[in-house]
Design an enzyme around this catalytic site. Structure first.
Site, PDB file in Angstrom:
ATOM      1  N   ARG A 142       0.807  -1.226   0.000  1.00 40.55           N
ATOM      2  CA  ARG A 142       0.000   0.000   0.000  1.00 40.55           C
ATOM      3  C   ARG A 142       0.837   1.272   0.000  1.00 40.55           C
ATOM      4  O   ARG A 142       0.316   2.352   0.244  1.00 40.55           O
ATOM      5  CB  ARG A 142      -0.960  -0.035   1.190  1.00 40.55           C
ATOM      6  N   GLY A 203      -3.368 -11.059  11.481  1.00 37.69           N
ATOM      7  CA  GLY A 203      -4.427 -11.267  12.466  1.00 37.69           C
ATOM      8  C   GLY A 203      -5.176 -12.583  12.315  1.00 37.69           C
ATOM      9  O   GLY A 203      -5.809 -13.052  13.258  1.00 37.69           O
ATOM     10  N   GLU A 204      -5.096 -13.180  11.145  1.00 34.87           N
ATOM     11  CA  GLU A 204      -5.775 -14.463  10.917  1.00 34.87           C
ATOM     12  C   GLU A 204      -4.873 -15.642  11.311  1.00 34.87           C
ATOM     13  O   GLU A 204      -5.225 -16.795  11.098  1.00 34.87           O
ATOM     14  CB  GLU A 204      -6.183 -14.581   9.441  1.00 34.87           C
ATOM     15  N   ASP A 323     -15.099 -10.705  12.851  1.00 33.69           N
ATOM     16  CA  ASP A 323     -13.894 -10.203  12.171  1.00 33.69           C
ATOM     17  C   ASP A 323     -14.056  -8.742  11.762  1.00 33.69           C
ATOM     18  O   ASP A 323     -13.681  -8.345  10.661  1.00 33.69           O
ATOM     19  CB  ASP A 323     -13.527 -11.067  10.952  1.00 33.69           C
ATOM     20  N   ASP A 325     -12.377  -6.068  12.042  1.00 30.07           N
ATOM     21  CA  ASP A 325     -11.115  -5.362  12.261  1.00 30.07           C
ATOM     22  C   ASP A 325     -11.379  -3.858  12.333  1.00 30.07           C
ATOM     23  O   ASP A 325     -12.014  -3.301  11.437  1.00 30.07           O
ATOM     24  CB  ASP A 325     -10.157  -5.598  11.085  1.00 30.07           C
ATOM     25  N   ARG A 350     -14.977  -0.933  10.048  1.00 28.18           N
ATOM     26  CA  ARG A 350     -15.459  -2.112   9.325  1.00 28.18           C
ATOM     27  C   ARG A 350     -16.840  -2.562   9.838  1.00 28.18           C
ATOM     28  O   ARG A 350     -17.612  -3.166   9.112  1.00 28.18           O
ATOM     29  CB  ARG A 350     -14.418  -3.220   9.537  1.00 28.18           C
ATOM     30  N   TRP A 493     -13.033  -0.839  -3.703  1.00 26.69           N
ATOM     31  CA  TRP A 493     -11.848  -1.367  -3.003  1.00 26.69           C
ATOM     32  C   TRP A 493     -10.655  -0.430  -3.159  1.00 26.69           C
ATOM     33  O   TRP A 493      -9.523  -0.771  -2.845  1.00 26.69           O
ATOM     34  CB  TRP A 493     -11.523  -2.783  -3.522  1.00 26.69           C
TER      35      TRP A 493
HETATM   36 CA    CA Z   1      -9.146  -9.830  10.397  1.00 31.45          CA
END
Ligand code: CA
Ligand code: CA
Length: 594
Positions: A142, A203-204, A323, A325, A350, A493
């Site tokens: 990014r 995080g997963e 989830d 986040d 989110r 996105w």
């Molecule tokens: Ca996540």
């Protein structure tokens, strides 16, 4: 083997060219050093773009007005650069522009320096990625950071690489964390007073989220601050206190693999000296395994830039089960309300709420939905700051069995995901790239295994409406109301940018870069880039002309995790290019002087 030899000889050749150029014209070649003062003033200097987010606060607002709601109809391509190869995956970068060069990053941890005038490639860096990296959600990057003579970026094997802006030679590399433990890195680093601020992705995979500050010139660690309660922080190599209180909001040993990844990086409040970082889900997803609020997951955390201590935090989704986040960018702005100016900050989470906080102490000022459907909460209690939860958690799996499923909205890809919103002080509006989708979600039994997915959940994402998923929404932070919206068939996105020319720019997976009237939302211009746009537009001025730049290249998390939505967008062409635009009739309109 052949491939390896080839790469080495190319690297040597590039090195020699660099040396030859340096020897023939040394003073002209050395890059103008990027200073802290230049970075602090980035938002007000239209001739360069030194930071991802276009300034410390991440407002993505440009003072340039040559391209405006009257002239944008004459916007045409100036040049385009192909990122090449077969590595055509999501291109989520934002360009940096400095001293005649444009720096862009690309999929698979690549970085290019381009000639600002012609778009010609000056040099490129391709990170040698090891086997076994585990990026959860595409091989994206990014953006980079500029400091002194360096351009610095993070890689999918959780390393930082600092390159010489002029030659592309590696000056230093540092390891953020062990990629075999599920760590990776995709966010753009932030420079604050000579320090390079980064987080972690993963995080997963049950990683431990944290924010770190290094000396930007050398890569040497200054401080580290874990975002999972119970872990020790460090300052100059010495213990600097645990985050929170061990076991206060985390049971047993689960905090040791507690997630809360800081995978989207941070913004900075120059007047508060606080670094604002969002944190991801607590791990695993199945919340029955970890009763309690699970601090500092799904939160905004304000960290003192000098001491590395948490000064305040605000948690959007306590004991997250979906989830959700909370990594989304926290943008500082001065809010005018009831005749007063409030030092505020906003985040489109989110979980579907648009939060406005007092940025000095984290006090919640308002929380308004920016999506049409939120099944998990009916609102937020402004006194306690906690969500008013609906009965929308998936069932307990018990031992060995899948738990009962629920339908929940937003989906885990979020009312808004990573793609940054923009704020215009001119209109007083935030421009939020939102998505309307839900999911079937259920729990499954799970145990932690290093480097393996640590979810304990199954899911299928579904659109909510037949005619659109994406919605660019202009939000008034003072009222929490949506002022205008643009609906897009595919999920949005890409990042958003707004300018003093009364414009809002964003891209679509269908391949268009689009410009909207910032006040009304009227679509004024679009250009087909050949692949989906999930990059972050930016703008700069050169020789009296204003330019717009954006990366094109479809990918990101939607094709990988999008369930029924992924099927809808499966025919979008892959790509990998950087587009630059300017006005066809140049030199007539005036260029803004700040
Ligand atoms: Ca996540
Ligand atoms: Ca600037």
């Amino acid at each position: 083997m052949n491939h390896k030899i080839e790469r080495t000889s190319i690297a040597r050749a590039v090195g020699l060219i660099g040396l030859a150029a340096a020897a023939s014209a040394l003073p002209a070649v050395a890059a103008v050093p990027v200073t802290d003062a230049m970075i602090a003033n980035d938002q007000n200097t239209p001739n360069d773009v030194l930071t991802v987010g276009m300034g410390f606060s991440g407002q993505r607002f440009s003072t340039s007005t040559q391209i405006n709601s009257d002239t944008v109809v004459d916007l045409v391509p100036a040049w385009s650069f192909s990122m090449g190869g077969e590595k055509q995956r999501g291109q989520e970068t934002q360009a940096l522009v400095h001293d005649g060069k444009i720096f862009i990053t690309g999929s698979y941890s690549r970085l290019w320096a381009l000639d600002q005038k012609t778009g010609a490639k000056l040099w490129s860096y391709e990170h040698r990625l090891p086997e076994g990296i585990v990026p959860c959600c595409d091989v994206v990057n990014r953006g980079a950071a500029l400091y002194d003579n360096l351009v610095i970026f993070g890689t999918l094997d959780a390393k930082l690489v600092a390159l010489d802006q002029t030659t592309g030679k590696v000056v230093w590399t540092e390891t953020i964390a062990d990629f075999k433990g599920g760590y990776s890195y995709t966010a753009a680093p932030l420079i604050v007073k000579g320090k390079l601020i980064t987080g972690v992705s993963g995080g997963e995979f049950g990683v431990v989220g944290r924010v770190e500050a290094r000396d930007a010139k050398t890569g040497k660690m200054v401080w580290t601050r874990p975002t999972v309660e119970g872990h020790m922080g460090y300052l100059n190599g010495k213990e600097n206190g645990v985050s929170g209180k061990t076991n206060a909001t985390w049971p047993g040993d689960l905090w040791k693999t507690g997630g809360a990844a800081t995978w989207l990086g941070c913004t900075y409040g120059a007047d508060t000296n606080q670094i604002y970082c969002g944190t991801g889900n607590p791990a695993p997803w199945n919340a029955f395994t970890r009763p309690g609020d699970n601090l500092y997951s799904t939160s905004t955390v304000a960290i003192n830039a000098d001491t590395g201590k948490i000064e305040w935090s605000y948690q959007g989704t306590p004991n997250d089960h979906w989830d959700f986040d909370g990594v989304n960018e926290f943008i500082s702005f001065d809010m005018k309300k009831d005749g007063k100016t409030v030092k505020a900050g906003a985040k489109a989470d989110r979980n579907g709420f648009f939060y406005v906080l007092n940025r000095t102490d984290g006090k919640l000022l308002s929380a308004s939905p920016f999506v049409t459907k939120q099944t998990w909460a009916s609102g937020v209690d402004l006194k306690t700051g906690r969500p008013i939860e609906s009965n929308n958690r998936p069932g307990n799996p018990g031992s060995g069995e899948k738990g009962s499923a629920v339908f929940a909205a937003p989906s885990f890809l979020g009312g808004k995901n990573w793609m940054p919103m923009a704020y215009s002080g001119q209109t007083g509006l935030f421009y939020v790239p939102a998505n309307e989708w839900g999911m079937d979600i259920w729990n499954e039994p799970i145990t932690y295994k290093k480097g393996a997915a640590y979810l304990g959940a199954g899911f299928t994402i579904k659109p909510l409406y037949d005619d659109y998923i994406g919605a660019l929404r202009a939000m008034d932070p003072a009222t929490g109301k949506v002022v205008w919206e643009y609906k897009n068939p595919a999920p949005l996105w890409g990042g958003v940018m707004t300018t003093a020319g009364n414009l809002v720019f964003t891209g679509t997976p269908e391949g268009f870069l689009k410009a909207f009237d910032a006040k009304t939302g009227k679509e004024l211009w679009k250009f087909q880039t050949g692949s989906g746009v999930v990059g972050q537009p930016t703008t700069w001025e050169m020789d009296g002309e204003q330019y717009i730049g954006v990366a094109s290249g479809w990918g990101g998390a939607v094709p990988l995790w999008g369930g029924e939505v992924a099927k809808k967008v499966k025919d979008i062409s892959q790509g990998g290019s950087f587009w630059v635009f300017k006005l066809h009739k140049s030199g007539k309109a005036t260029v803004a002087q700040n």
